[in-house]
Write an enzyme that holds these catalytic residues in place. Sequence first.
Site, PDB file in Angstrom:
ATOM      1  N   CYS A  72     -31.259 -22.354  34.225  1.00 13.92           N
ATOM      2  CA  CYS A  72     -30.424 -21.725  33.187  1.00 13.92           C
ATOM      3  C   CYS A  72     -29.539 -22.823  32.607  1.00 13.92           C
ATOM      4  CB  CYS A  72     -29.570 -20.610  33.786  1.00 13.92           C
ATOM      5  SG  CYS A  72     -28.472 -19.838  32.570  1.00 13.92           S
ATOM      6  N   HIS A 163     -41.032 -20.566  28.152  1.00 11.53           N
ATOM      7  CA  HIS A 163     -40.532 -20.276  26.806  1.00 11.53           C
ATOM      8  C   HIS A 163     -41.687 -20.221  25.814  1.00 11.53           C
ATOM      9  CE1 HIS A 163     -36.345 -20.901  28.021  1.00 11.53           C
ATOM     10  NE2 HIS A 163     -36.822 -21.839  28.799  1.00 11.53           N
ATOM     11  N   GLU A 212     -34.400 -12.882  25.874  1.00 12.35           N
ATOM     12  CA  GLU A 212     -34.574 -13.564  27.159  1.00 12.35           C
ATOM     13  C   GLU A 212     -35.375 -12.721  28.154  1.00 12.35           C
ATOM     14  OE1 GLU A 212     -31.622 -15.478  29.437  1.00 12.35           O
ATOM     15  OE2 GLU A 212     -30.603 -16.341  27.692  1.00 12.35           O
ATOM     16  N   CYS A 221     -29.390 -19.433  24.553  1.00  8.40           N
ATOM     17  CA  CYS A 221     -30.297 -19.758  25.666  1.00  8.40           C
ATOM     18  C   CYS A 221     -30.455 -21.273  25.703  1.00  8.40           C
ATOM     19  CB  CYS A 221     -31.651 -19.076  25.447  1.00  8.40           C
ATOM     20  SG  CYS A 221     -32.829 -19.337  26.792  1.00  8.40           S
ATOM     21  N   GLY A 224     -33.921 -22.472  26.408  1.00 10.70           N
ATOM     22  CA  GLY A 224     -34.696 -22.113  25.208  1.00 10.70           C
ATOM     23  C   GLY A 224     -34.473 -23.102  24.087  1.00 10.70           C
TER      24      GLY A 224
HETATM   25  N1  API Z   1     -33.676 -15.554  31.208  1.00 11.65           N
HETATM   26  C1  API Z   1     -34.046 -16.894  31.668  1.00 11.65           C
HETATM   27  C2  API Z   1     -32.935 -17.526  32.527  1.00 11.65           C
HETATM   28  C3  API Z   1     -31.665 -17.811  31.739  1.00 11.65           C
HETATM   29  C4  API Z   1     -31.887 -18.869  30.709  1.00 11.65           C
HETATM   30  C5  API Z   1     -30.797 -19.021  29.657  1.00 11.65           C
HETATM   31  N2  API Z   1     -29.698 -18.123  29.709  1.00 11.65           N
HETATM   32  C6  API Z   1     -30.357 -20.464  29.539  1.00 11.65           C
HETATM   33  O1  API Z   1     -29.201 -20.727  29.144  1.00 11.65           O
HETATM   34  O2  API Z   1     -31.213 -21.358  29.781  1.00 11.65           O
HETATM   35  C7  API Z   1     -35.356 -16.821  32.476  1.00 11.65           C
HETATM   36  O3  API Z   1     -35.599 -15.798  33.143  1.00 11.65           O
HETATM   37  O4  API Z   1     -36.098 -17.817  32.437  1.00 11.65           O
END
Ligand code: API
Length: 278
Positions: A72, A163, A212, A221, A224
């Site tokens: 994250c 992603h 997400e 994100c 992302g």
């Molecule tokens: N939902 C994402 C994790 C959080 C990623 C995002 N909040 C960031 O800042 O990278 C997943 O399950 O891969």
Amino acid sequence: MRFTKMHGIGNDYVYVNCFAEKMPADPAALSIKVADRHFGIGGDGLILICPSEKADARMRMFNADGSESEMCGNGLRCVAKYVYDHGIARKPRLQLETGRGVLTVDLEVKNDKVARVRVNMGEPILEPARIPTTFGGTQVVDAPLTVGGQTYAVTCVSMGNPHAVIYIPDAAAVPLEAVGPGLETAPVFPRRANIHFVQVHSPNEVTMRTWERGSGITLACGTGACGVCVAGVLTGRTGRKLLAHLPGGDLELEWSAADNNVYMTGPATEVFSGDWAD
Ligand SMILES: N[C@H](CCC[C@H](N)C(=O)O)C(=O)O
């Protein structure tokens, strides 16, 4: 249980300092509870800041649906800020253990508190099976994917988590609530995927919006945005240095030609602390 609410450009999580608090017995269930914006604390999920044998601290991250993610980006900047500001490790360069290994983080300190953070997010993972996706070939670049009767051109990148990047003329026009769930859970993504819609303004500037994996629409994100930087180079739409405008704020990205690592720079904010009564 003491918690701290923090956010990285609006991507907000409930943080628990497990150097001081007991590790929750069921962090997945706790994440579902605390993330609820009416019956809980409110956030995109739960992040545990834990002791590590091979780094200054270890991050474990759980989405609002309780699923754990390998990485994250916005969360890691906040973990770095917490570790420095709260005296766990008072160093301008930290090593933080994540689900994709130990990452190096550089801190910009102002008035004795971390203001901005630069993370070496590591190398992008492009082999389809390691993202993971069921696409064939050596990379997934503008590959056709039909979901709900609509065909998208997707470019897939892992930053430790999966992603899918889709370029469109107007990011604001995408009905994320309607198309996000079907793309997140498309069978071509065996472990689901984070979905990003990107509008290109210039070779070094984009606007992006995200659905997400495990949390739905978020204001930002970090992993992302790194994936979008890599996808821009792979598709020839943007350069190795990128300014990304996300609904919650901006991130600076660079996919270094010198070391193949992706660098992400942005703010981290502590909002308040409290006691979780449950
Ligand atoms: N939902 C994402 C994790 C959080 C990623 C995002 N909040 C960031 O800042 O990278 C997943 O399950 O891969």
